[in-house]
Design an enzyme around this catalytic site. Structure first.
Site, mmCIF file in Angstrom:
data_model
loop_
_atom_site.group_PDB
_atom_site.id
_atom_site.type_symbol
_atom_site.label_atom_id
_atom_site.label_comp_id
_atom_site.label_asym_id
_atom_site.label_seq_id
_atom_site.Cartn_x
_atom_site.Cartn_y
_atom_site.Cartn_z
ATOM 1 N N LYS A 139 0.797 -1.226 0.000
ATOM 2 C CA LYS A 139 0.000 0.000 0.000
ATOM 3 C C LYS A 139 0.835 1.284 0.000
ATOM 4 O O LYS A 139 0.422 2.308 -0.535
ATOM 5 C CB LYS A 139 -0.945 0.007 1.202
ATOM 6 C CG LYS A 139 -2.064 -1.020 1.147
ATOM 7 C CD LYS A 139 -3.055 -0.698 0.049
ATOM 8 C CE LYS A 139 -4.281 -1.605 0.111
ATOM 9 N NZ LYS A 139 -5.270 -1.281 -0.952
ATOM 10 N N GLU A 161 -9.484 6.046 3.009
ATOM 11 C CA GLU A 161 -10.316 4.971 3.526
ATOM 12 C C GLU A 161 -9.421 3.780 3.794
ATOM 13 O O GLU A 161 -8.332 3.656 3.214
ATOM 14 C CB GLU A 161 -11.412 4.608 2.532
ATOM 15 C CG GLU A 161 -11.062 3.542 1.506
ATOM 16 C CD GLU A 161 -9.911 3.910 0.563
ATOM 17 O OE1 GLU A 161 -9.199 2.998 0.093
ATOM 18 O OE2 GLU A 161 -9.709 5.113 0.290
ATOM 19 N N SER A 428 1.500 -9.749 -0.864
ATOM 20 C CA SER A 428 1.131 -8.328 -0.780
ATOM 21 C C SER A 428 1.270 -7.724 0.607
ATOM 22 O O SER A 428 1.367 -6.507 0.756
ATOM 23 C CB SER A 428 -0.301 -8.126 -1.270
ATOM 24 O OG SER A 428 -1.204 -8.908 -0.507
#
Length: 444
Positions: A139, A161, A428
């Protein structure tokens, strides 16, 4: 009635990206848009996206008119930024010295040996180690890129968010690094599941605002963030964490995350002098998957596989398998596949993973599904927990529950392959954030 940001009735899915002014519609008034068949032509013939922010029939800008100037300015600033050597140099320096890139492409030898292929041998499984990034997931690649854009926009107030909390943590971290005010919207249910990440965000100086509406998960947090942005658009930039939402967000997020695929291709050449046979990733909103897929989309010899959250089973109503079971419609400013009933009302998603329980999907994934360039499958909660334990015990790597879905799909995939097939999985995120949740279900 619970509300979501959605579009009013649209005459055709081919409406221009700007021609529809949506409103906050109740679940009773949502209108479903009929699907348009994708033409069959080579993937290289498509612009991704075209001038209207479309990926085939998907994408566009289904937003209130007050957001159109902000989106246009954002696209302009983005295009100028990526063409600016100084911007690229600053971003690459922070990615290297702060985030810790490049991340390794790790040969998971024991995991590889665990599975037999159709001819009695085994595939070679590699993990792209995004879990080793600062903050523990992919991210931060996107949060950094968008936060640096904010400097060009001269906006000091940032909203975001988050579901599993990793995007929220990444955004809070980068805002601390750049001295920006950060507000993160998070579903109250997810705040309970991911209390550690809530603490991390607040420790970095972010304000975390709980969202209690709807299912109190990622869908509802996204709706609240968009409402905030509509109200404060002059002073605020919204760092959207998924490759979803109105154009140019899917494009921007893809490009900031595509560093994953670029590194993977170079590393594959270094390790075995060729391309992977299969590139695989979990899929929620779609950012980590499109980040590793993007570099290989035109390499048609490479299979692209996305693994969704099957929850308690796709034959139940408790899953988040949008591409497996969904139909096209509009949610959060974009036309894409959704989980919806026959009246076009959103079906609340479910997953053991707070990062995958979203009822929509990025528009480029919808496009890749329709043109049959990528394959998408679903894995249940129980199977994901097996994958969570398997990687931990065989490789000493505790994966995020999101990544565990991709690990779990190996059980079905590997027996269909030939020995020596090279499979790259985007790891991830790491599972630190999920340990307390997993403890409720697992007795190691």
């Amino acid at each position: 009635a619970r509300a979501r940001l959605d579009s009013r009735p649209v005459a055709s899915a081919r409406s221009s990206a700007r021609s529809v002014a949506p409103r906050v519609a109740s679940r009773k008034s949502t209108v479903r848009i009929a699907a348009v068949a994708a033409p069959e032509r080579p993937i290289t013939d498509y612009q991704r996206p075209d001038a209207n922010g479309r990926y085939g029939q998907f994408g566009g800008k289904y937003v209130p008119e007050t957001l159109i100037p902000a989106l246009e300015q954002l696209e302009k600033d983005y295009n100028e930024a990526i063409a600016d050597p100084a911007f690229k140099a600053e971003m690459e320096a922070i990615l290297k010295d702060y985030v810790g890139r490049e991340t390794p492409l790790y040969h998971a030898e024991r995991l590889s040996a665990h599975y037999k292929t159709a001819d009695g041998g085994h595939a070679e499984i590699y993990l792209k180690r995004e879990d080793l990034n600062h903050t523990g997931a992919h991210k931060i690649n996107n949060s950094l890129g968008q936060a640096l854009l904010c400097k060009r926009l001269n906006k000091q107030r940032i909203i975001a968010e988050t579901g599993a909390g990793q995007h929220g943590v990444a955004t809070a971290t980068i805002c601390a690094r750049l001295g920006l005010k950060c507000i993160v919207y998070m579903g109250a249910k997810d705040m309970e599941r991911q209390a550690l990440n809530v603490f991390r965000m607040r420790l970095c100086g972010a304000e975390v605002r709980p969202v209690n509406s709807g299912t109190a998960t990622l869908k509802d947090a996204t709706s609240e963030a968009i409402r905030d942005w509509v109200t404060n658009v002059e002073t605020t930039h919204y760092i959207l964490g998924s490759a979803a939402g109105p154009h140019p967000y899917p494009m921007m997020v893809r490009e900031f995350q595509s560093v994953i695929g670029r590194e993977t291709k170079v590393q594959a050449q270094e390790k075995w002098g060729g391309l992977p046979d299969i590139v695989m990733a979990c899929v929620g909103g779609g950012s980590n998957a499109i980040g590793i897929f993007n570099e290989f989309i035109n390499d048609t010899s490479v299979r692209l596989i996305g693994v969704e959250a099957g929850g308690e089973g796709v034959n139940t109503t408790k899953h988040a398998a949008t591409l497996t079971m969904g139909t096209p419609g509009v949610l959060h400013g974009s036309y894409s596949y959704l989980l919806q009933d026959d009246d076009g009302q959103i079906i609340d998603p479910h997953s053991i993973s707070a990062g995958l329980d979203y009822p929509g999907i990025g528009p480029e994934h919808s496009f890749l599904k329709d043109v049959k360039r990528a394959e998408y499958y679903a894995v249940t909660d129980a199977e994901a927990l097996e994958g969570f334990q398997l990687l931990s015990k065989l490789e000493g790597i505790i994966p995020a529950l999101e990544t565990s879905h991709a690990i779990a799909y190996l059980e079905k995939l590997i027996p269909t392959l030939k020995s020596g097939t090279r499979v790259v999985i985007n790891c991830s995120g790491r599972g630190d954030k999920d340990v307390n949740n997993a403890m409720k279900y697992i007795n190691p």
